[in-house]
Design an enzyme around this catalytic site. Structure first.
Site, mmCIF file in Angstrom:
data_model
loop_
_atom_site.group_PDB
_atom_site.id
_atom_site.type_symbol
_atom_site.label_atom_id
_atom_site.label_comp_id
_atom_site.label_asym_id
_atom_site.label_seq_id
_atom_site.Cartn_x
_atom_site.Cartn_y
_atom_site.Cartn_z
ATOM 1 N N ARG A 80 -5.272 8.954 -4.009
ATOM 2 C CA ARG A 80 -4.286 8.705 -4.058
ATOM 3 C C ARG A 80 -3.592 10.172 -4.926
ATOM 4 N NH1 ARG A 80 -0.310 7.220 -0.719
ATOM 5 N NH2 ARG A 80 -1.956 4.527 0.199
ATOM 6 N N GLU B 112 -12.119 6.105 -0.563
ATOM 7 C CA GLU B 112 -11.128 6.464 0.445
ATOM 8 C C GLU B 112 -9.584 7.512 0.301
ATOM 9 O OE1 GLU B 112 -6.486 4.014 1.820
ATOM 10 O OE2 GLU B 112 -8.305 2.618 0.981
ATOM 11 N N THR C 210 -3.888 5.448 4.894
ATOM 12 C CA THR C 210 -2.788 5.769 5.110
ATOM 13 C C THR C 210 -2.527 6.199 6.868
ATOM 14 O OG1 THR C 210 -2.048 5.949 2.717
ATOM 15 C CG2 THR C 210 -0.471 6.108 3.765
ATOM 16 N N LYS D 167 -6.816 -5.463 6.017
ATOM 17 C CA LYS D 167 -6.708 -4.859 4.888
ATOM 18 C C LYS D 167 -4.925 -6.291 4.181
ATOM 19 C CE LYS D 167 -4.388 -1.652 2.351
ATOM 20 N NZ LYS D 167 -4.163 0.628 2.865
ATOM 21 N N GLY E 100 -2.171 -4.472 -6.282
ATOM 22 C CA GLY E 100 -2.580 -5.103 -7.059
ATOM 23 C C GLY E 100 -3.965 -5.761 -7.587
ATOM 24 N N GLY F 141 -6.847 1.536 -6.480
ATOM 25 C CA GLY F 141 -6.921 2.399 -7.180
ATOM 26 C C GLY F 141 -6.219 3.069 -8.378
ATOM 27 N N SER F 142 -5.904 2.553 -8.996
ATOM 28 C CA SER F 142 -5.425 3.406 -10.490
ATOM 29 C C SER F 142 -6.298 2.188 -11.143
ATOM 30 C CB SER F 142 -3.650 2.606 -10.735
ATOM 31 O OG SER F 142 -3.563 1.371 -10.083
#
Length: 216
Positions: free
Chosen positions: A21, A44, A74, A134, A163, A183-184
């Site tokens: 993202r 993704e 998304t 999800k 998270g 993600g991060s």
């Protein structure tokens, strides 16, 4: 295109989907390649990015001869679902449950992964043709929520996202997750900003190692 059943199985077998993202279009192919080289086979790209379909097509082409599967996240409505599938997305995720999106995915033979939080949403999603659920945002409810959903609904496949980190990924698998989204915690944004693809590759590899250790 890989069959829907094979894509779903690979999502489960791989254990983790990298959420790419907010990555500049000109860096997306390099980042996706580095993440894949780090051992992540499910990627993704989020549909809220400008020119998402173009980026999906570019990454799909760049990794065509590998074991990577490319999906879109998304995806909030049927039009977006059609666009990303046409671009080459093999699985579609959303933060919410939109039955129109599920209808498009089912019609096109693409794995559908809607976002759910409550037992009602989970039951409605499975009835509408979801392939994996999800659980989002996972950080709000924690690993124990997986059992809370599976208790009344049976062994529904759940992918916690939002998270999930190397510190808690084992807790989510122990609780019954079939895979996770990250993600991060997986994607090194500082390294991306510095054009350090080795750093991107290394952080992805660290997360993959944590997933493998959690599933032993």
């Amino acid at each position: 295109m890989t069959s829907k059943q094979a894509v779903q199985q690979q999502l489960v077998d791989s254990g983790v989907t990298a959420v790419l993202r907010g990555i500049p279009e000109e860096k997306m192919v390099d980042v996706a390649t580095a993440v894949h080289e780090g051992g992540v086979t499910a990627l993704e790209l989020t549909a809220d990015a400008k020119r998402c379909s173009d980026m999906i097509a570019a990454v799909d082409k760049a990794l065509d001869d590998t074991d990577a599967i490319i999906g879109a996240g998304t995806v909030m409505d049927a039009a977006a679902a059609r666009n990303v599938i046409e671009a080459g997305a093999e699985f579609v995720l959303a933060p919410n449950l939109n039955e129109d999106v599920l209808d498009v995915c089912n019609r096109e033979g693409v794995v559908a992964i809607p976002g759910v939080m409550t037992p009602t949403e989970a039951a409605d999603a499975m009835e509408a043709g979801a392939d994996i659920l999800k659980m989002f945002p996972a950080s709000t409810v924690g690993p124990g929520h997986i059992g809370a959903l599976q208790g009344p609904l049976g062994d529904v496949p759940i992918m916690p996202t939002g998270g999930v980190s190397t510190d808690n990924v084992a807790d989510f698998f122990d609780a019954g997750a079939v895979a996770v989204g990250a993600g991060s915690a997986l994607v090194n944004y500082e390294a991306i900003e510095n054009d350090d693809m080795d750093g991107v590759r290394e952080q992805a590899a660290e997360f993959v190692a944590a997933v493998e250790a959690a599933r032993e």
